[in-house]
Write a protein that holds these residues in place. Structure first.
Motif, mmCIF file in Angstrom:
data_model
loop_
_atom_site.group_PDB
_atom_site.id
_atom_site.type_symbol
_atom_site.label_atom_id
_atom_site.label_comp_id
_atom_site.label_asym_id
_atom_site.label_seq_id
_atom_site.Cartn_x
_atom_site.Cartn_y
_atom_site.Cartn_z
ATOM 1 N N LYS A 117 -19.535 -25.586 17.180
ATOM 2 C CA LYS A 117 -18.490 -24.705 16.642
ATOM 3 C C LYS A 117 -18.808 -23.244 16.954
ATOM 4 O O LYS A 117 -17.906 -22.448 17.228
ATOM 5 C CB LYS A 117 -18.340 -24.885 15.131
ATOM 6 N N GLN B 160 -17.837 -22.527 20.495
ATOM 7 C CA GLN B 160 -16.381 -22.351 20.581
ATOM 8 C C GLN B 160 -15.961 -21.002 20.003
ATOM 9 O O GLN B 160 -15.103 -20.308 20.569
ATOM 10 C CB GLN B 160 -15.659 -23.469 19.829
ATOM 11 N N ILE C 82 -10.368 -22.842 15.751
ATOM 12 C CA ILE C 82 -11.373 -23.899 15.900
ATOM 13 C C ILE C 82 -11.732 -24.561 14.575
ATOM 14 O O ILE C 82 -12.732 -25.242 14.468
ATOM 15 C CB ILE C 82 -12.626 -23.396 16.633
#
Length: 184
Positions: A54, A57, A114
């Motif tokens: 994460k 991203q 995200i």
């Protein structure tokens, strides 16, 4: 997993300026935590716990802030969050400008893309000077207005970048720069 947040770091001259304020305020107010001057910042988005994938991203998405222009902000004055008699946070004020809110919204949108939750509360920009009230007695009604009169100076800062920080609660300084994004 580590915890993260996205913020504007104060320039060294403002770190020193607010550090002087903290020193004076420590003599008058019983807070448990007084951030080191290097840790003073304006939070744009608290991420919290995040898995490595994460974060990768998020680092990609945050490149969008590089399309925004640099700008100036006025900072100074003091206030509190929480119960007025035992306020949990003592802060220095941050001018609420259109450019700052545009930057904050861009950061919020990047994080939401995200899967990070949108903050439910309205964005209230500030610089945390102290937190966690530790006084046995309450803050008197006379004290805060007196402090408002004493700590009125405003300073101008130039906002040229945004930083993704990792939090290390047991280290000093607590915050590690993960990625820096320069504005136009």
């Amino acid at each position: 997993m580590s915890h993260y947040f996205i913020a504007i770091q104060l320039p060294e001259e403002l770190q020193a300026f607010f550090s002087v304020w903290q020193h004076k305020l420590k003599e008058q107010l019983p807070y448990k935590q007084w951030p080191n001057k290097e840790e003073l910042h304006i939070t744009l988005k608290f991420i919290g716990e995040a898995a490595d994938n994460k974060v990768v991203q998020l680092k990609q998405e945050l490149q969008a802030v590089q399309e925004l222009q640099t700008f100036n902000l006025s900072v100074g004055g003091i206030g509190t969050f929480g119960n007025p008699s035992k306020p949990r946070v003592l802060w220095a004020g941050v001018e609420r400008t259109e450019r700052l809110f545009e930057l904050q919204q861009t950061v919020e949108n990047c994080a939401r893309k995200i899967g990070f939750e949108k903050e439910n509360r309205a964005y209230r920009p500030h610089i945390t000077l102290a937190k966690k009230w530790a006084g046995k007695r309450s803050l008197s009604e006379e004290t805060l207005p007196g402090l408002h009169k004493q700590f009125t100076d405003k300073q101008t800062m130039h906002v040229a970048d945004v930083i993704l920080f990792r939090i290390h609660p047991s280290k000093s300084p607590k915050y590690e720069v993960v990625e820096r994004y320069m504005l136009k």
